[in-house]
Design a protein around this motif. Structure first.
Motif, PDB file in Angstrom:
ATOM      1  N   PRO A 269      28.690  65.288  71.492  1.00  0.00           N
ATOM      2  CA  PRO A 269      27.994  65.907  70.350  1.00  0.00           C
ATOM      3  C   PRO A 269      28.619  67.213  69.872  1.00  0.00           C
ATOM      4  N   ASP A 270      29.269  67.971  70.782  1.00  0.00           N
ATOM      5  CA  ASP A 270      29.906  69.217  70.347  1.00  0.00           C
ATOM      6  C   ASP A 270      31.371  69.050  69.979  1.00  0.00           C
ATOM      7  N   GLY A 271      31.891  67.821  70.102  1.00  0.00           N
ATOM      8  CA  GLY A 271      33.257  67.522  69.697  1.00  0.00           C
ATOM      9  C   GLY A 271      34.339  67.935  70.674  1.00  0.00           C
ATOM     10  N   SER A 272      33.954  68.485  71.819  1.00  0.00           N
ATOM     11  CA  SER A 272      34.957  68.994  72.760  1.00  0.00           C
ATOM     12  C   SER A 272      35.525  67.919  73.672  1.00  0.00           C
ATOM     13  N   GLN A 273      34.811  66.812  73.823  1.00  0.00           N
ATOM     14  CA  GLN A 273      35.244  65.756  74.727  1.00  0.00           C
ATOM     15  C   GLN A 273      35.195  64.396  74.047  1.00  0.00           C
ATOM     16  N   ILE A 274      35.949  63.479  74.605  1.00  0.00           N
ATOM     17  CA  ILE A 274      35.979  62.097  74.128  1.00  0.00           C
ATOM     18  C   ILE A 274      35.797  61.194  75.331  1.00  0.00           C
ATOM     19  N   VAL A 275      34.964  60.167  75.180  1.00  0.00           N
ATOM     20  CA  VAL A 275      34.757  59.199  76.250  1.00  0.00           C
ATOM     21  C   VAL A 275      35.287  57.847  75.796  1.00  0.00           C
ATOM     22  N   THR A 276      35.894  57.120  76.740  1.00  0.00           N
ATOM     23  CA  THR A 276      36.482  55.819  76.426  1.00  0.00           C
ATOM     24  C   THR A 276      36.079  54.788  77.465  1.00  0.00           C
ATOM     25  N   ALA A 277      36.015  53.544  77.030  1.00  0.00           N
ATOM     26  CA  ALA A 277      35.712  52.412  77.914  1.00  0.00           C
ATOM     27  C   ALA A 277      36.819  51.385  77.771  1.00  0.00           C
ATOM     28  N   SER A 278      37.144  50.720  78.886  1.00  0.00           N
ATOM     29  CA  SER A 278      38.333  49.880  78.871  1.00  0.00           C
ATOM     30  C   SER A 278      38.150  48.563  79.613  1.00  0.00           C
ATOM     31  N   HIS A 279      39.037  47.646  79.253  1.00  0.00           N
ATOM     32  CA  HIS A 279      39.147  46.366  79.931  1.00  0.00           C
ATOM     33  C   HIS A 279      39.586  46.562  81.390  1.00  0.00           C
ATOM     34  N   ASP A 280      40.106  47.754  81.735  1.00  0.00           N
ATOM     35  CA  ASP A 280      40.551  48.022  83.102  1.00  0.00           C
ATOM     36  C   ASP A 280      39.397  48.398  84.037  1.00  0.00           C
ATOM     37  N   LYS A 281      38.138  48.280  83.514  1.00  0.00           N
ATOM     38  CA  LYS A 281      36.891  48.482  84.274  1.00  0.00           C
ATOM     39  C   LYS A 281      36.497  49.954  84.423  1.00  0.00           C
ATOM     40  N   SER A 282      37.268  50.863  83.844  1.00  0.00           N
ATOM     41  CA  SER A 282      36.971  52.287  83.997  1.00  0.00           C
ATOM     42  C   SER A 282      36.396  52.895  82.729  1.00  0.00           C
ATOM     43  N   VAL A 283      35.699  54.022  82.941  1.00  0.00           N
ATOM     44  CA  VAL A 283      35.251  54.910  81.860  1.00  0.00           C
ATOM     45  C   VAL A 283      35.938  56.245  82.096  1.00  0.00           C
ATOM     46  N   ARG A 284      36.517  56.815  81.052  1.00  0.00           N
ATOM     47  CA  ARG A 284      37.239  58.071  81.215  1.00  0.00           C
ATOM     48  C   ARG A 284      36.765  59.095  80.182  1.00  0.00           C
ATOM     49  N   VAL A 285      36.775  60.353  80.605  1.00  0.00           N
ATOM     50  CA  VAL A 285      36.421  61.473  79.732  1.00  0.00           C
ATOM     51  C   VAL A 285      37.655  62.346  79.558  1.00  0.00           C
ATOM     52  N   TRP A 286      37.922  62.709  78.298  1.00  0.00           N
ATOM     53  CA  TRP A 286      39.134  63.447  77.954  1.00  0.00           C
ATOM     54  C   TRP A 286      38.779  64.749  77.231  1.00  0.00           C
ATOM     55  N   ASP A 287      39.621  65.749  77.407  1.00  0.00           N
ATOM     56  CA  ASP A 287      39.508  66.982  76.634  1.00  0.00           C
ATOM     57  C   ASP A 287      40.092  66.719  75.250  1.00  0.00           C
ATOM     58  N   ALA A 288      39.278  66.855  74.226  1.00  0.00           N
ATOM     59  CA  ALA A 288      39.704  66.483  72.872  1.00  0.00           C
ATOM     60  C   ALA A 288      40.833  67.363  72.355  1.00  0.00           C
ATOM     61  N   SER A 289      40.918  68.604  72.804  1.00  0.00           N
ATOM     62  CA  SER A 289      41.935  69.522  72.276  1.00  0.00           C
ATOM     63  C   SER A 289      43.253  69.450  73.025  1.00  0.00           C
ATOM     64  N   THR A 290      43.217  69.171  74.335  1.00  0.00           N
ATOM     65  CA  THR A 290      44.450  69.173  75.134  1.00  0.00           C
ATOM     66  C   THR A 290      44.938  67.774  75.487  1.00  0.00           C
ATOM     67  N   GLY A 291      44.036  66.773  75.437  1.00  0.00           N
ATOM     68  CA  GLY A 291      44.404  65.415  75.801  1.00  0.00           C
ATOM     69  C   GLY A 291      44.368  65.143  77.291  1.00  0.00           C
ATOM     70  N   SER A 292      43.968  66.136  78.085  1.00  0.00           N
ATOM     71  CA  SER A 292      43.932  65.948  79.536  1.00  0.00           C
ATOM     72  C   SER A 292      42.706  65.122  79.942  1.00  0.00           C
ATOM     73  N   GLU A 293      42.883  64.319  80.987  1.00  0.00           N
ATOM     74  CA  GLU A 293      41.782  63.513  81.511  1.00  0.00           C
ATOM     75  C   GLU A 293      40.908  64.398  82.399  1.00  0.00           C
ATOM     76  N   ILE A 294      39.614  64.464  82.087  1.00  0.00           N
ATOM     77  CA  ILE A 294      38.684  65.323  82.826  1.00  0.00           C
ATOM     78  C   ILE A 294      38.002  64.562  83.957  1.00  0.00           C
ATOM     79  N   GLU A 295      37.552  63.352  83.663  1.00  0.00           N
ATOM     80  CA  GLU A 295      36.846  62.551  84.657  1.00  0.00           C
ATOM     81  C   GLU A 295      37.226  61.086  84.489  1.00  0.00           C
ATOM     82  N   GLN A 296      37.139  60.339  85.581  1.00  0.00           N
ATOM     83  CA  GLN A 296      37.270  58.884  85.544  1.00  0.00           C
ATOM     84  C   GLN A 296      36.111  58.310  86.341  1.00  0.00           C
ATOM     85  N   PHE A 297      35.327  57.452  85.681  1.00  0.00           N
ATOM     86  CA  PHE A 297      34.163  56.863  86.320  1.00  0.00           C
ATOM     87  C   PHE A 297      34.508  55.437  86.732  1.00  0.00           C
TER      88      PHE A 297
END
Length: 335
Positions: free
Chosen positions: A261-289
């Protein structure tokens, strides 16, 4: 398989729709099933809460759209009219109307309180897969297998614009928050931005090497994120078309993407069975679920950004703590 999921406006509840023909309401904090709505005779394809959270709509392959009381589970309305499967449903921002899209090539507008059909938008020559209201409720956009995006006047039903340019099926559409621009994604691999008032193509983002399956504007409208079969997620400058970030890490197709909601992060879902959270400004991966045992098809942030919900092809719905990556809940029940 669970096909769709949505948070309530206050984030306290979740709804899910499934191939098992049911719609279920869950307590987001405890994981308890609060309601189960039965009535659809085929798979449920799309669900949404009303803006005040008091009602739920569901669209189904049984060709119907239904309105349910979120607290009691009672069916309040059933909208019949579509001649083929319903693919997408949404409430207007004020909750007074409902839009539905269908394989029958039409988009329809319904009165949420009476069930009467208010408008029917004809023009698409193939299935309509994606539909959305503008933030003020005055306009509707639709994306179709006929490769076009169309803009409609919600009150009159008149087609205001037709955006042509995509060379394959349109998979996702979204309004800029102020309604002035529209973003669309296609199986051709391109993302395009259109001027809603003139119909002119403002930008075309090329870079993905396979189908783009999901697209979204940042909350402030300055950026667009896209997810693709090419395993990448890309962030684009909405005004210049420049690629700002590319997130690599997923080992299979990325099926769903969303901004926090604040635009700082991006969440993605994949065929590889994972959910990942990314820093929208730097592109770094923050979390992998990790936890899902089959491909993850849908992902979304809670309204306050503190939680993330994900849906798996295996039928499970999971809620994660967005900051720590801890699994908070797993909702089982759909068959």
């Amino acid at each position: 398989m669970v096909t769709c999921v949505a948070f309530s406006p206050d984030g306290s509840q979740l709804i899910s729709g499934s191939w098992d023909k049911s719609v279920r309401v869950w307590d987001a904090s405890t994981g308890a099933q609060v309601q189960q709505f039965n009535g659809h005779t085929q798979s449920v394809s799309s669900v949404a809460f009303s803006p005040d959270g008091s009602q739920i709509i569901s669209g189904s392959y049984d060709k119907s759209v239904r309105v349910w009381d979120a607290s009691t589970g009672a069916q309040m309305q059933q909208f019949n009219g579509h001649t083929e499967e319903v693919t997408s449903v949404a409430f207007s921002p004020d909750g007074s109307q409902i839009i539905s899209a269908s394989h029958d090539k039409s988009v329809r507008v319904w009165d949420a309180s009476t069930g009467a059909q208010v408008q029917q938008f004809n023009g698409h020559t193939q299935s309509v897969s994606s539909v959305a209201f503008s933030l003020d409720g005055s306009q509707i956009i639709s994306g179709s297998s006929d490769k076009s995006v169309r803009l409609w006047d919600a009150s009159t039903g008149a087609q205001m614009q037709q955006f042509n340019g995509h060379t394959e099926e349109v998979t996702s559409v979204a309004f800029l928050p102020d309604g002035s621009q529209i973003a669309s994604a296609s199986r051709s691999g391109s993302v395009r931005v259109w001027d809603a008032s003139t119909g002119a193509q403002m930008q075309q983002f090329n870079g993905h090497t396979h189908s783009v399956l999901s697209v979204a504007f940042s909350p402030d409208g300055s950026q667009i994120v896209s997810a693709s079969h090419d395993k990448s997620v890309r962030v684009w400058d909405a005004s210049t078309g420049a690629q700002m970030q590319q997130f690599n890490g997923h080992t299979h197709s990325v099926l769903s993407v969303a901004f926090s909601p604040d635009g700082s992060q991006i969440v993605t879902a994949s065929h590889d069975k994972s959910v990942r959270v990314w820093d929208a400004s730097t592109g770094s991966e923050i979390e992998q679920f990790n936890g899902h045992t089959k491909l993850v098809t849908l992902v979304a942030f809670s309204p306050d950004g503190s939680q993330i919900v994900s849906v798996s092809h295996g039928g499970s719905v999971r809620v994660w703590d967005a900051s720590t990556g801890a699994q908070m809940q797993q909702f089982n029940g759909h068959t």
